[in-house]
Design an enzyme around this catalytic site. Structure first.
Site, short mmCIF file in Angstrom:
data_model
loop_
_atom_site.label_atom_id
_atom_site.label_comp_id
_atom_site.label_asym_id
_atom_site.label_seq_id
_atom_site.Cartn_x
_atom_site.Cartn_y
_atom_site.Cartn_z
N TRP A 325 -9.65 5.13 -14.81
CA TRP A 325 -9.15 5.00 -16.18
C TRP A 325 -9.14 6.36 -16.87
O TRP A 325 -8.27 6.64 -17.70
CB TRP A 325 -10.04 4.03 -16.97
CG TRP A 325 -9.69 3.89 -18.42
CD1 TRP A 325 -8.83 3.01 -18.98
CD2 TRP A 325 -10.21 4.68 -19.51
NE1 TRP A 325 -8.76 3.18 -20.35
CE2 TRP A 325 -9.61 4.21 -20.70
CE3 TRP A 325 -11.11 5.73 -19.60
CZ2 TRP A 325 -9.88 4.75 -21.94
CZ3 TRP A 325 -11.39 6.27 -20.84
CH2 TRP A 325 -10.79 5.79 -21.99
N HIS A 326 -10.09 7.21 -16.51
CA HIS A 326 -10.23 8.49 -17.20
C HIS A 326 -9.13 9.49 -16.86
O HIS A 326 -8.89 10.42 -17.63
CB HIS A 326 -11.59 9.12 -16.90
CG HIS A 326 -12.71 8.50 -17.67
ND1 HIS A 326 -13.35 7.36 -17.26
CD2 HIS A 326 -13.30 8.86 -18.84
CE1 HIS A 326 -14.29 7.05 -18.15
NE2 HIS A 326 -14.27 7.93 -19.11
N GLY A 327 -8.49 9.35 -15.73
CA GLY A 327 -7.44 10.31 -15.44
C GLY A 327 -6.89 10.18 -14.04
O GLY A 327 -7.48 9.56 -13.15
N PHE A 481 -7.04 11.33 -22.14
CA PHE A 481 -7.23 10.06 -21.43
C PHE A 481 -6.55 8.91 -22.14
O PHE A 481 -6.52 7.81 -21.65
CB PHE A 481 -8.74 9.76 -21.26
CG PHE A 481 -9.48 10.89 -20.59
CD1 PHE A 481 -8.94 11.54 -19.50
CD2 PHE A 481 -10.72 11.29 -21.07
CE1 PHE A 481 -9.61 12.57 -18.88
CE2 PHE A 481 -11.41 12.32 -20.46
CZ PHE A 481 -10.86 12.96 -19.37
#
Length: 481
Positions: A325-327, A481
Site C-alpha cells: 500500500w505504501h508504494g 503514498f
C-alpha cells in the site's frame, strides 16, 4: 497546499472566520463551505485531479443508495464489487501501473526473453491511497448493514474530501466521521485551544525534528558508500525520527485543525517508539491504516482464528499488503515482510497482547526490563525502516552490510559537529514525548496547572524553536503514498 506554508497560514483563518462568524447558523452552508474549501485545498497541487476525487465521491454515494434499495444478495454483492474494482482499479493504475509493467518485463528478461514494454508518465494524485480507502470503508460498511447510507450528497462530499485529513489521513470511517456532518456544531473555546496546542506540537515535529533529520538522512543514504558503519546507523536513526516526526506531525496538525471546526478525528499515533514489542508498535503506529486492514482484510480472512498455518498466513498477508500500500517498490513489500517476521514469534507464543497497558504506568522512569524491551523494539524498527528508505532492495542490503562490515566506534568527524545540535533537539523531543506518553499528544496537558504567564512562555518558547531551528522545508513523506 501544505500545512507548513504561507498559503495555508492565510487559507485556514479565512475559512475559520467564514465558518464560525458568517454562516455559523446554517449547517448546510457550513458543510458546503468545507467542501469548497477542501476542493481548493486539494486543487492547489493540481486542479486536474479534482475530477478524480469527485468521481470517487459520486460513485460510492450512488452505490450506497442502491445497496439500501436492493435486497437481493447477488445484486448487493455485485454493487460492492463494482465499488471495490473501480476504486482499487483507479488506485492501481495511478500508483502501480509502471511497477507491474517493469516487474513483468524483468521476469521475462530473467528467463532470457526480451519483450518490449511502454511505461507511462503517470502523475500520482496526492492522497489517492487515503481517500480511496475512506470511500471503500463506507461502501463496505453499508453493504454489511453496519451503516445507513446517506442521502445528503454535500455531507458525504465533505466526509470524503475534508481538507485537514484529505491527503495523508487519518483514514476515517464513515461510522465515526460522517455522522458529525449531520450535527449542528457550536464553537467550543476549550476544544479549539486544545486543537491549537496539537497543531503547535505537530509543527514542531515536522519542521524541527523531521525536516532537520531529513537533511542528514538524505545525505547519508544518498552517499552511503562514503560513511562509516556508525554513521550509517545514525543515518537510519535520523530517518526513523524523520518519518515519525513527518507523518505523526501531519496527523497532529490534521486532528488539531479539525478541532478548530468542531470535529473529532481518530488518533493516528500513540508514541510508537516507546513500544515494548512489535505488536504494541503496530497498535501505536498509523493506527487508522492498521485498524483498516484489520477490519476489512485480516478479520475477513479469519484473523487469529483457525489453524496455526491460517494465523501465520493472515499475518504475512496483512503486513505484505500494508507494505505494498505504501508504494510501488519491492522495498516496501520487503519492509512489510520483515515486520511480519518480527511479529510472528509473538503470535506463535501468544504474547502479542501482553503490552496493552500504559507504558511505565505512573512511574517517572521505566524499569530496566521495560527500557530493554523498548530499546530492542526500537532497534528492530530502525533496521526495518532502512528498507523503507532505500532506493531499492540492493541498496538496503548494501547499507546494512556497511553498518556491520565497516562499524567503527566513532561517527565521521567532519560531520559530527553538525549532528550535535540535531541530537540535542531529538533528546528534548523525546523528553516531552515521554512525559506525555499516555496522552493523545505530548503537550496535551503539559503546563495546564502552571501559572498562565509560565504556560504562555512555554508555548512561545516552542514557537521560537520552530522558527529558529527549522530545517529546510521538505514535502510530507506520505504525500507520495
Amino acid at each position: 497546499m501544505i500545512f507548513n506554508s504561507l498559503d495555508f497560514a492565510v487559507f485556514l483563518p479565512v475559512v475559520f472566520v467564514l465558518y464560525w462568524f458568517v454562516i455559523n447558523k446554517n449547517l448546510k452552508l457550513q458543510n458546503l463551505l468545507l467542501v469548497v474549501a477542501s476542493y481548493i485545498f486539494y486543487g492547489w497541487w493540481d486542479w486536474r485531479f479534482l475530477g478524480l476525487i469527485f468521481f470517487s465521491t459520486i460513485l460510492d454515494f450512488i452505490i450506497g443508495i442502491c445497496l439500501k434499495k436492493q435486497q437481493r444478495p447477488t445484486i448487493r454483492k455485485t454493487l460492492l464489487w463494482c465499488s471495490i474494482i473501480v476504486n482499487l482499479g483507479l488506485l492501481g493504475f495511478f500508483k502501480y501501473y509502471n511497477f507491474f509493467l517493469e516487474s513483468f518485463h524483468d521476469a521475462f528478461s530473467f528467463f532470457g526473453q526480451n519483450i518490449a514494454t511502454q511505461s507511462l508518465n503517470i502523475i500520482l494524485p496526492v492522497g489517492i491511497s487515503f481517500y480511496t480507502f475512506q470511500t471503500l470503508s463506507y461502501t463496505i460498511d453499508v453493504y454489511k448493514r453496519k451503516l445507513e447510507p446517506t442521502t445528503n450528497f454535500i455531507a458525504f462530499s465533505a466526509f470524503v474530501s475534508f481538507f485537514p485529513q484529505l491527503v495523508a489521513g487519518p483514514i476515517e470511517r464513515a461510522t465515526h466521521l460522517l455522522g458529525q456532518f449531520y450535527k449542528k456544531r457550536i464553537f467550543n473555546y476549550d476544544l479549539a485551544v486544545n486543537g491549537l496546542r496539537q497543531i503547535l506540537w505537530g509543527l514542531f515535529k515536522k519542521v524541527v525534528i523531521a525536516d532537520n533529520c531529513a537533511q542528514f538522512a538524505n545525505d547519508i543514504f544518498n552517499n552511503s558508500e562514503q560513511f562509516s558503519g556508525a554513521t550509517l546507523f545514525l543515518g537510519a536513526v535520523f530517518f526513523t525520527f524523520q518519518i515519525y516526526g513527518d507523518f505523526s506531525g501531519y496527523s497532529d496538525i490534521a486532528i488539531g485543525t479539525s478541532r478548530l471546526f468542531g470535529f473529532d478525528l481518530m488518533d493516528n499515533f500513540r508514541h510508537p517508539y516507546f513500544s515494548r514489542d512489535i505488536a504494541e508498535f503496530w497498535r501505536r503506529w498509523h493506527i487508522s491504516l492498521s485498524t483498516w486492514f484489520r477490519d476489512y482484510l485480516y478479520i475477513p480472512l479469519g484473523g487469529s482464528r483457525g489453524s496455526t498455518f491460517m494465523k501465520v498466513r493472515n499475518i504475512f498477508i496483512i503486513f505484505i499488503v500494508s507494505g505494498f500500500w505504501h508504494g510501488a517498490n519491492w522495498t516496501f513489500v520487503l519492509w512489510g515482510f520483515i515486520n511480519a517476521c518480527y511479529f510472528l514469534p509473538l503470535l506463535l507464543a501468544k504474547t502479542n497482547r501482553h503490552n496493552i497497558g500504559e507504558i511505565a504506568g505512573a512511574r517517572t522512569l521505566p524499569t530496566i526490563r521495560e527500557f530493554s524491551a523498548i530499546m530492542i523494539t526500537f532497534v528492530l524498527t530502525v533496521f526495518a525502516w532502512i528498507f523503507f528508505r532505500a532506493k531499492n532492495v540492493h541498496h538496503a542490503i548494501s547499507y546494512i552490510q556497511g553498518i556491520f562490515s565497516n562499524f567503527h566506534s566513532y561517527i565521521d568527524i567532519h560531520t559530527y559537529g553538525s549532528y550535535k545540535k540535531l541530537i540535542l533537539l531529538i533528546m528534548f523531543f523525546l523528553l516531552l514525548e515521554w512525559q506525555g506518553r499516555n496522552n493523545r499528544f505530548a503537550i496535551e496537558y503539559l503546563g495546564i496547572t502552571w501559572k498562565r504567564p509560565v504556560r504562555i512562555a512555554f508555548y512561545y518558547a516552542l514557537i521560537f524553536i520552530i522558527f529558529w531551528f527549522s530545517g529546510s522545508r521538505q514535502d510530507f513523506i506520505y504525500f507520495q503514498f
